[in-house]
Design an enzyme around this catalytic site. Structure first.
Site, PDB file in Angstrom:
ATOM      1  N   HIS A  53       0.845  -1.194   0.000  1.00 34.10           N
ATOM      2  CA  HIS A  53       0.000   0.000   0.000  1.00 34.10           C
ATOM      3  C   HIS A  53       0.883   1.248   0.000  1.00 34.10           C
ATOM      4  CE1 HIS A  53       0.854   0.484   4.300  1.00 34.10           C
ATOM      5  NE2 HIS A  53       0.577  -0.808   4.449  1.00 34.10           N
TER       6      HIS A  53
HETATM    7  P1  TYD Z   1      -1.328  -2.134   7.553  1.00 35.50           P
HETATM    8  O1  TYD Z   1      -0.956  -0.713   7.746  1.00 35.50           O
HETATM    9  O2  TYD Z   1      -1.901  -2.527   6.215  1.00 35.50           O
HETATM   10  O3  TYD Z   1      -0.072  -3.067   7.895  1.00 35.50           O
HETATM   11  P2  TYD Z   1       1.266  -3.453   7.110  1.00 35.50           P
HETATM   12  O4  TYD Z   1       1.683  -2.273   6.288  1.00 35.50           O
HETATM   13  O5  TYD Z   1       2.213  -3.788   8.196  1.00 35.50           O
HETATM   14  O6  TYD Z   1       0.968  -4.644   6.255  1.00 35.50           O
HETATM   15  O7  TYD Z   1      -2.324  -2.557   8.715  1.00 35.50           O
HETATM   16  C1  TYD Z   1      -2.748  -3.910   8.867  1.00 35.50           C
HETATM   17  C2  TYD Z   1      -4.143  -3.895   9.462  1.00 35.50           C
HETATM   18  O8  TYD Z   1      -4.101  -3.304  10.753  1.00 35.50           O
HETATM   19  C3  TYD Z   1      -5.147  -3.096   8.632  1.00 35.50           C
HETATM   20  O9  TYD Z   1      -6.383  -3.791   8.658  1.00 35.50           O
HETATM   21  C4  TYD Z   1      -5.285  -1.786   9.378  1.00 35.50           C
HETATM   22  C5  TYD Z   1      -4.986  -2.185  10.821  1.00 35.50           C
HETATM   23  N1  TYD Z   1      -4.352  -1.114  11.599  1.00 35.50           N
HETATM   24  C6  TYD Z   1      -5.001  -0.574  12.684  1.00 35.50           C
HETATM   25  O10 TYD Z   1      -6.136  -0.942  13.013  1.00 35.50           O
HETATM   26  N2  TYD Z   1      -4.397   0.397  13.428  1.00 35.50           N
HETATM   27  C7  TYD Z   1      -3.163   0.844  13.122  1.00 35.50           C
HETATM   28  O11 TYD Z   1      -2.649   1.747  13.830  1.00 35.50           O
HETATM   29  C8  TYD Z   1      -2.482   0.297  11.975  1.00 35.50           C
HETATM   30  C9  TYD Z   1      -1.112   0.794  11.593  1.00 35.50           C
HETATM   31  C10 TYD Z   1      -3.110  -0.678  11.249  1.00 35.50           C
END
Ligand code: TYD
Length: 136
Positions: A53
């Site tokens: 993303h």
């Molecule tokens: P994401 O930012 O996509 O993680 P990564 O980049 O590590 O793969 O977040 C993963 C999931 O967690 C997504 O459903 C959003 C949720 N999330 C929260 O609920 N709170 C947060 O502070 C963060 C960063 C993610």
């Protein structure tokens, strides 16, 4: 410091091998934004790629406080940067509007120092959308 270009940040490493070390991240000193929050990612299976993303406004610094992280960043200009994070005194600045993917060793703990609060509306989750986005 060019905030459009992903780059490594060397945090101070205070101490020596006989006692261990302290590293410090400080807003406006070695972190180029006001720190809003810190979160960390852990127990990620080695087979899993995370990220996939971009963020419209979020700026981040990623640190492997333990283990090894392979980080790939594509900027909004289409430039690709590869980093291996394997030392707790090194971070990578991830500019806004850049696509990132991460792979983790089994013992990796990734700390993320973030410039804004969590907001799902700040995410671009589809690569095609990222490539079509007219960032300005
Ligand atoms: P994401 O930012 O996509 O993680 P990564 O980049 O590590 O793969 O977040 C993963 C999931 O967690 C997504 O459903 C959003 C949720 N999330 C929260 O609920 N709170 C947060 O502070 C963060 C960063 C993610």
């Amino acid at each position: 410091m060019n905030k459009k270009i992903p780059h490594k940040i060397n945090f101070p490493k205070i101490g020596d091998s006989s006692t261990g070390y302290i590293s410090v991240a400080e807003a406006s000193k070695n972190v180029p934004f006001d720190v809003k929050r810190v979160y960390w990612t852990y127990f990620t299976p080695e087979s899993i790629e995370r990220g996939g993303h971009a963020h419209i406004n979020l700026e981040q610094i990623l640190v492997a406080v333990s283990g090894t992280i392979k980080l790939k960043i594509e900027t909004s200009e289409g430039e690709i940067f590869d980093f291996t994070l394997d030392s707790p005194d090194i971070g990578v600045f991830v500019p806004k509007k850049s696509w990132r993917t991460m792979k983790y060793s089994h013992n990796a703990v990734q700390m993320c120092i973030a410039s804004i609060e969590y907001d799902e509306k700040d995410y671009i989750r589809y690569y095609k959308e990222f490539k079509n986005e007219k960032f300005n």
